[in-house]
Scaffold this motif. Structure first.
Motif, PDB file in Angstrom:
ATOM      1  N   ASP A 145       0.889  -1.346   0.110  1.00  0.00           N
ATOM      2  CA  ASP A 145      -0.065  -0.209  -0.121  1.00  0.00           C
ATOM      3  C   ASP A 145       0.691   1.407   0.049  1.00  0.00           C
TER       4      ASP A 145
ATOM      5  N   LYS B 272       0.618   3.280  -3.286  1.00  0.00           N
ATOM      6  CA  LYS B 272      -0.572   3.930  -3.289  1.00  0.00           C
ATOM      7  C   LYS B 272      -0.800   5.080  -2.722  1.00  0.00           C
TER       8      LYS B 272
ATOM      9  N   SER C 103       1.276   7.932  -4.493  1.00  0.00           N
ATOM     10  CA  SER C 103       0.656   8.202  -5.402  1.00  0.00           C
ATOM     11  C   SER C 103      -0.696   9.160  -5.262  1.00  0.00           C
ATOM     12  N   TYR C 104      -1.109   8.938  -3.954  1.00  0.00           N
ATOM     13  CA  TYR C 104      -2.093   9.911  -3.438  1.00  0.00           C
ATOM     14  C   TYR C 104      -1.304  11.280  -2.997  1.00  0.00           C
TER      15      TYR C 104
END
Length: 729
Positions: free
Chosen positions: A111, A114, A117-118
């Protein structure tokens, strides 16, 4: 986010006060004109006409006052993180349970990526011998690269994202770097933190491989050429395998090898005897055994240039001295050399041998070697020597010394020596001189005493110093300084020591340091032998005798055989009828191969040495042919064809081990972090994900804008039309 942060109008006219005054007077006159009209007009029409006049005058005012409108826009850039994923061939190796590439794919499911990328814009790239954009949601490429170039990948991604807010680079790799720039040096110079995580584990695969081949790349017809082969194996002990050398389908040598203990390296000695002159390509092979993990390293190819006869050398010395004695002994050790000598006495007359009489006798020799030649020797045979090299393709080697000081007449008229005529003031300095290799000298066959580059440089730094040097200034543009020294008279100047050049159809080599025999004599005194001395002269003789293609168009690849993953370099030398280099030609090479769906065109560019070069990406294994066309001023000068081979064996096969220490050094020198296994969870906190504000400023020259002219003409035209329709005087 975009927004206008500044809007400014600057008036540039120097006499701005006068322009403003005229503008105000013109408006007042317009108001006065339309105050009373004949015939009388309605207030609405008067207002329209006055407005049209004022707008026209204002556009004229803008032209005369030369205004510049400055608009500044503020742009906030989101932080960018580059994610580099190793997709090279070594990632296909299996560890205890899974392949390295599978371990990488599992890691990407974390994770943490992710979250990144946020918080930032995550740009993902795959790298092997090149850099390609990737999408984490798509499947990894099926074809894995034949080399790993971490340094080049870092350089390329920094260049690609140079206009963005790049805050860090994350590298997931096994660290098995084997191509391109030193990744540690590149990481140190980027000024961007690099975060690395090692992927995979190294478990020695079950494999038999050809580790190394040792052979002479130049030989002679009917000579016995020894080929030494190192073979290593893991998991196949106590087996017997054949080791063979073939040319096309003909087996030239074969020997059975009993494989020893697993993990050991064994040496096999083979011998081949070429029967024809030319460039020969040989294939060395061992069989692929059941259960082998890598089959590409069971076969290697190599080339040997076979010459048709012995090398004829004339050794010419101004006196009977130690330099002559040691060099004569070294040359006589080589059974491929046919040596004749010429020695002059104190009165300038030959005491041993004589100079060849006429062109026919001189043409019997391949190389003329002059040991500290007095001026009268060179001057009396100047025309014959120059013609021997330039037109006939012979070679000369000059070992310069004190006697050479008396060669002013020869130096003034001859263009043979590789030194700039403008700076040929000859001086001799008695000083301890140590030669240092230049960048070109580190790669040149003359000065490569051993194959390993680092070991070669160390050997040169440890050699005994020379006791004197002839200082001749700079070298000619077409010459290469292979080794030099700090000028004892001008310490800031790096003077030439060993210089080589192509001269017409032949070659010239000059050595300015003396005496060279110290490399033989003194090394025995410290427990070594004269192998370095012998190797240097063997290298020099072979470079001088190998004739390059001296057609007016000389186009070639830097190798005949490439490992998979190696980049292909094309080189070209273009000459005019006087064998002077042409620097304004256009050179294009068309490449075709069984592994290429379509032919590829490569354009060569001129380098600082006056040659044309181009480097192509690594190509898939297979045979390739090329055709080069040369144009000048729209006219075709000629066509040159050739071929090369890319082996199945790749640079990736040469070392399959992981190198996590390299990844640690990359992170350390760049200011980033190296992560062990679960430590990757700390990545988000370590990244400096800061937005960057940029301001773009744009200036518009309003006075020069065609819209102003259009407004001026349009307003006056409408005013005139309304006035005419209203029958206004």
């Amino acid at each position: 986010m975009l927004g206008i942060s500044k809007l400014l109008l600057n008036l540039q006219e120097r006499n701005l006060e006068m322009v403003i005054g005229l503008f105000i007077l013109a408006i007042l006159f317009a108001i006065f004109t339309y105050r009373h009209t004949f015939p009388p007009l309605s207030k609405r029409k008067k207002t329209l006409l006055l407005a049209l006049r004022i707008v026209a005058l204002f556009s004229l005012f803008l032209v005369l006052s030369e205004p510049i409108l400055t608009i500044a826009r503020r742009h906030v850039q989101k932080p960018v993180i580059a994610l580099l994923l190793d997709t090279s061939g070594s990632m296909n190796l299996k560890g205890t349970d899974i392949k390295r590439i599978e371990a990488l794919q599992n890691l990407l499911k974390n994770d943490i990526f992710k979250k990144i990328s946020y918080l930032a814009e995550l740009k993902t790239f795959g790298f092997a011998d090149s850099l390609i954009p990737m999408n984490l949601e798509r499947k990894f490429p099926d074809s894995l690269g034949n080399a790993t170039s971490i340094g080049d990948a870092i350089e390329l991604v920094v260049k690609k994202l140079s206009r963005q807010n790049l805050r860090g680079i994350v590298i997931l790799s096994d660290g098995a770097n084997n191509l391109g720039e030193d990744p540690v040096l590149v990481a140190r110079s980027t000024n961007i933190p690099i975060y690395t995580r090692g992927v995979g584990e190294y478990i020695p695969p079950k494999d038999v491989s050809i580790e190394r081949m040792v052979y002479n790349d130049i030989a002679y017809v009917d000579d016995q050429i020894p080929v030494q082969v190192d073979i290593s194996q893991t998991g196949f002990d106590q087996l017997k395998i054949p080791v063979s050398i073939k040319e096309k389908k003909n087996t030239l040598a074969q020997q059975n090898l009993n494989l020893g203990k697993s993990g050991a390296t064994q040496t096999v000695d083979l011998t081949i005897i070429p029967k024809e002159a030319g460039l020969h390509r040989y294939d060395l092979a061992i069989p692929v055994l059941d259960g082998e993990s890598v089959k590409e390293n069971n076969r290697r190819s190599f080339t040997i240039k076979v010459l048709k006869s012995k090398i004829a050398i004339l050794l010419i010395s101004g006196s009977l001295n130690w330099e002559y004695t040691f060099l004569k002994r070294a040359l006589e050790k080589d059974k491929n050399i046919e040596l004749k000598t010429l020695v002059y006495g104190t009165k300038g007359q030959p005491v041993l041998g004589r100079f060849p009489q006429g062109e026919k006798q001189l043409s019997l020799f391949d190389i003329l070697i002059f040991i500290d030649p007095p001026g009268f020797i060179l001057k009396s045979h100047e025309k014959e020597i120059e013609d021997f090299v330039f037109s006939k393709g012979g070679s000369t080697l000059f070992l310069l010394g004190k006697e050479f000081m008396d060669t002013h007449g020869f130096m003034e008229t001859s263009s043979l020596l590789p030194f700039d005529p403008a700076g040929r003031s000859i001086t001799f300095s008695s000083a301890n001189i140590n030669l240092k290799l230049t960048e070109e000298g580190k790669l040149h066959p003359v000065t490569r005493l051993v194959e390993n580059s680092e070991e070669n440089e160390k050997i040169w730094s440890d050699l005994p110093p020379f006791l004197g040097v002839v200082i001749l200034g700079s070298v000619t543009k077409d010459a290469s300084n292979l080794a030099g020294f700090r000028n004892p008279q001008i310490p800031d100047v790096f003077s030439p020591g060993i210089v080589v050049r192509n001269y017409g159809k032949g070659k010239v080599m000059a050595i300015t340091t003396t005496p060279f025999w110290r490399w033989d004599f003194l090394l025995w005194g410290i427990g070594k032998d004269n192998q370095i001395y012998q190797t240097f002269w063997n290298n020099s003789v072979r470079w001088l005798v190998v004739r390059e293609d001296m057609d007016l168009i000389n186009l070639f690849t830097d190798k005949k055989i490439y490992k998979g993953g190696e980049r292909i370099t094309f080189k070209a030398k273009i000459f005019d009828q006087n064998y002077q280099k042409i620097g304004d030609a256009s050179v294009g090479v068309n490449i075709k191969g069984e592994a290429l769906p379509d032919s590829e065109l490569v354009n060569l560019s001129l380098d600082e040495l006056g040659n044309y070069t181009a480097t192509l990406r690594a190509l898939p294994p297979g045979r390739y042919s090329f055709e080069g066309k040369v144009f000048r001023d729209g006219k075709k000068l000629g066509v040159k064809k050739g071929e090369f081979l890319v082996e199945e064996y790749s640079v990736e096969d040469s070392d399959l081990k992981t190198d996590f220490d390299l990844l640690k050094r990359i992170a350390e020198v760049s200011g980033g972090e190296y992560y062990q296994k679960e430590q990757i969870e700390n990545l988000t906190g370590d990244l400096n994900l800061v937005e960057k504000e940029k301001q773009k400023t744009k200036e518009i020259q309003l006075w020069n804008h065609p819209l102003l002219l259009a407004i001026f003409v349009l307003c006056l035209s409408i005013e005139w039309a309304v006035r005419k329709r209203s029958q206004l005087l």
